[in-house]
Write a protein that holds these residues in place. Structure first.
Motif, PDB file in Angstrom:
ATOM      1  N   HIS A  32      73.352  24.530  -9.279  1.00  0.00           N
ATOM      2  CA  HIS A  32      72.471  24.069  -8.198  1.00  0.00           C
ATOM      3  C   HIS A  32      73.047  24.701  -6.934  1.00  0.00           C
ATOM      4  O   HIS A  32      74.226  25.026  -6.897  1.00  0.00           O
ATOM      5  N   PRO A  33      72.261  24.907  -5.896  1.00  0.00           N
ATOM      6  CA  PRO A  33      72.830  25.530  -4.697  1.00  0.00           C
ATOM      7  C   PRO A  33      74.081  24.827  -4.144  1.00  0.00           C
ATOM      8  O   PRO A  33      74.965  25.493  -3.599  1.00  0.00           O
ATOM      9  N   TYR A  34      74.179  23.512  -4.280  1.00  0.00           N
ATOM     10  CA  TYR A  34      75.328  22.794  -3.722  1.00  0.00           C
ATOM     11  C   TYR A  34      76.179  22.066  -4.755  1.00  0.00           C
ATOM     12  O   TYR A  34      77.223  21.515  -4.410  1.00  0.00           O
ATOM     13  N   ILE A  35      75.746  22.033  -5.998  1.00  0.00           N
ATOM     14  CA  ILE A  35      76.440  21.273  -7.036  1.00  0.00           C
ATOM     15  C   ILE A  35      76.537  22.138  -8.289  1.00  0.00           C
ATOM     16  O   ILE A  35      75.579  22.794  -8.670  1.00  0.00           O
ATOM     17  N   ARG A  36      77.695  22.085  -8.916  1.00  0.00           N
ATOM     18  CA  ARG A  36      77.869  22.841 -10.160  1.00  0.00           C
ATOM     19  C   ARG A  36      78.649  21.971 -11.138  1.00  0.00           C
ATOM     20  O   ARG A  36      79.602  21.303 -10.755  1.00  0.00           O
ATOM     21  N   ILE A  37      78.224  22.001 -12.388  1.00  0.00           N
ATOM     22  CA  ILE A  37      79.010  21.409 -13.466  1.00  0.00           C
ATOM     23  C   ILE A  37      79.301  22.533 -14.439  1.00  0.00           C
ATOM     24  O   ILE A  37      78.389  23.200 -14.925  1.00  0.00           O
ATOM     25  N   SER A  38      80.592  22.731 -14.717  1.00  0.00           N
ATOM     26  CA  SER A  38      81.012  23.800 -15.614  1.00  0.00           C
ATOM     27  C   SER A  38      82.388  23.456 -16.176  1.00  0.00           C
ATOM     28  O   SER A  38      83.271  23.027 -15.419  1.00  0.00           O
ATOM     29  N   SER A  39      82.549  23.630 -17.470  1.00  0.00           N
ATOM     30  CA  SER A  39      83.835  23.404 -18.128  1.00  0.00           C
ATOM     31  C   SER A  39      84.409  22.028 -17.806  1.00  0.00           C
ATOM     32  O   SER A  39      85.605  21.883 -17.560  1.00  0.00           O
ATOM     33  N   GLY A  40      83.532  21.016 -17.777  1.00  0.00           N
ATOM     34  CA  GLY A  40      83.995  19.658 -17.537  1.00  0.00           C
ATOM     35  C   GLY A  40      84.440  19.373 -16.120  1.00  0.00           C
ATOM     36  O   GLY A  40      85.204  18.441 -15.873  1.00  0.00           O
ATOM     37  N   ARG A  41      83.973  20.150 -15.165  1.00  0.00           N
ATOM     38  CA  ARG A  41      84.340  19.939 -13.771  1.00  0.00           C
ATOM     39  C   ARG A  41      83.079  19.900 -12.923  1.00  0.00           C
ATOM     40  O   ARG A  41      82.210  20.754 -13.042  1.00  0.00           O
ATOM     41  N   LEU A  42      82.986  18.865 -12.100  1.00  0.00           N
ATOM     42  CA  LEU A  42      81.898  18.719 -11.136  1.00  0.00           C
ATOM     43  C   LEU A  42      82.385  19.287  -9.815  1.00  0.00           C
ATOM     44  O   LEU A  42      83.393  18.831  -9.269  1.00  0.00           O
ATOM     45  N   LEU A  43      81.701  20.284  -9.313  1.00  0.00           N
ATOM     46  CA  LEU A  43      82.059  20.912  -8.041  1.00  0.00           C
ATOM     47  C   LEU A  43      80.938  20.652  -7.048  1.00  0.00           C
ATOM     48  O   LEU A  43      79.764  20.923  -7.345  1.00  0.00           O
ATOM     49  N   VAL A  44      81.296  20.136  -5.895  1.00  0.00           N
ATOM     50  CA  VAL A  44      80.327  19.928  -4.821  1.00  0.00           C
ATOM     51  C   VAL A  44      80.726  20.881  -3.695  1.00  0.00           C
ATOM     52  O   VAL A  44      81.859  20.869  -3.223  1.00  0.00           O
ATOM     53  N   ARG A  45      79.787  21.705  -3.310  1.00  0.00           N
ATOM     54  CA  ARG A  45      80.092  22.766  -2.358  1.00  0.00           C
ATOM     55  C   ARG A  45      80.087  22.284  -0.899  1.00  0.00           C
ATOM     56  O   ARG A  45      79.436  21.310  -0.556  1.00  0.00           O
ATOM     57  N   GLU A  46      80.808  23.045  -0.115  1.00  0.00           N
ATOM     58  CA  GLU A  46      80.834  22.836   1.331  1.00  0.00           C
ATOM     59  C   GLU A  46      79.405  22.805   1.869  1.00  0.00           C
ATOM     60  O   GLU A  46      78.536  23.528   1.397  1.00  0.00           O
ATOM     61  N   ARG A  47      79.158  21.950   2.836  1.00  0.00           N
ATOM     62  CA  ARG A  47      77.876  21.760   3.538  1.00  0.00           C
ATOM     63  C   ARG A  47      76.909  20.847   2.777  1.00  0.00           C
ATOM     64  O   ARG A  47      75.780  20.641   3.228  1.00  0.00           O
ATOM     65  N   TYR A  48      77.318  20.314   1.622  1.00  0.00           N
ATOM     66  CA  TYR A  48      76.492  19.327   0.916  1.00  0.00           C
ATOM     67  C   TYR A  48      76.378  18.093   1.800  1.00  0.00           C
ATOM     68  O   TYR A  48      77.340  17.664   2.418  1.00  0.00           O
ATOM     69  N   VAL A  49      75.175  17.530   1.878  1.00  0.00           N
ATOM     70  CA  VAL A  49      74.964  16.313   2.657  1.00  0.00           C
ATOM     71  C   VAL A  49      74.577  15.175   1.724  1.00  0.00           C
ATOM     72  O   VAL A  49      73.889  15.383   0.731  1.00  0.00           O
ATOM     73  N   TRP A  50      75.068  13.972   2.060  1.00  0.00           N
ATOM     74  CA  TRP A  50      74.752  12.784   1.261  1.00  0.00           C
ATOM     75  C   TRP A  50      74.762  11.577   2.172  1.00  0.00           C
ATOM     76  O   TRP A  50      75.225  11.643   3.307  1.00  0.00           O
ATOM     77  N   ASP A  51      74.204  10.483   1.656  1.00  0.00           N
ATOM     78  CA  ASP A  51      74.055   9.306   2.515  1.00  0.00           C
ATOM     79  C   ASP A  51      75.183   8.292   2.373  1.00  0.00           C
ATOM     80  O   ASP A  51      75.105   7.188   2.888  1.00  0.00           O
ATOM     81  N   GLY A  52      76.251   8.676   1.689  1.00  0.00           N
ATOM     82  CA  GLY A  52      77.399   7.780   1.568  1.00  0.00           C
ATOM     83  C   GLY A  52      77.071   6.573   0.705  1.00  0.00           C
ATOM     84  O   GLY A  52      76.090   6.565  -0.033  1.00  0.00           O
ATOM     85  N   PRO A  53      77.892   5.534   0.790  1.00  0.00           N
ATOM     86  CA  PRO A  53      77.631   4.320   0.030  1.00  0.00           C
ATOM     87  C   PRO A  53      76.288   3.717   0.417  1.00  0.00           C
ATOM     88  O   PRO A  53      75.952   3.644   1.599  1.00  0.00           O
TER      89      PRO A  53
END
Length: 124
Positions: A32-53
């Motif tokens: 995904h442009p900001y998220i990657r799952i590969s080899s059992g690792r979740l990577l969230v890329r710089e500049r990803y935005v989220w709404d927190g808890p």
């Protein structure tokens, strides 16, 4: 606790300033442009935005990392890139990370109960 680096931003609540990753038990390869799952690792890329808890809660340091990875997984599910069967795992991961980051066990328990209830109401 491995720290994440983020800042407050509007209209979202937070923006990740450095990529962050976490080991997951998901044997998928997803790009995904900001998220990657590969080899059992979740990577969230710089500049990803989220709404927190979410919900009636306080955004504390013990909640931020869990909310980041939980939101990333839920976004992948919502976009159809990750099967809905991983929703419960995402909720469990949220609780696990919050506990690792020092959240009170009772609070971690009710946070988990709240996200499980929400996912059941949404049919996930």
């Amino acid at each position: 606790m491995k720290k994440i680096v983020y800042r407050s931003i509007k209209p979202w609540k937070y923006e990740l300033l450095e990529e962050a990753s976490y080991k997951v038990d998901i044997p998928e390869n997803i790009v995904h442009p900001y998220i990657r799952i590969s080899s059992g690792r979740l990577l969230v890329r710089e500049r990803y935005v989220w709404d927190g808890p979410s919900g009636p809660t306080i955004d504390t340091k013990t909640f931020m990392r869990g909310s980041l990875y939980h939101d990333a997984l839920c976004q992948l599910i919502g976009e159809g890139l990750l099967d809905k069967k991983y929703r419960k795992y995402a909720d469990q991961l949220l609780r696990q990370i919050c506990l690792k980051d020092g959240m009170n066990p009772f609070r971690a328990w009710y946070v988990y109960q709240a996200v499980r209830l929400y996912s059941r109401l949404k049919g996930m």
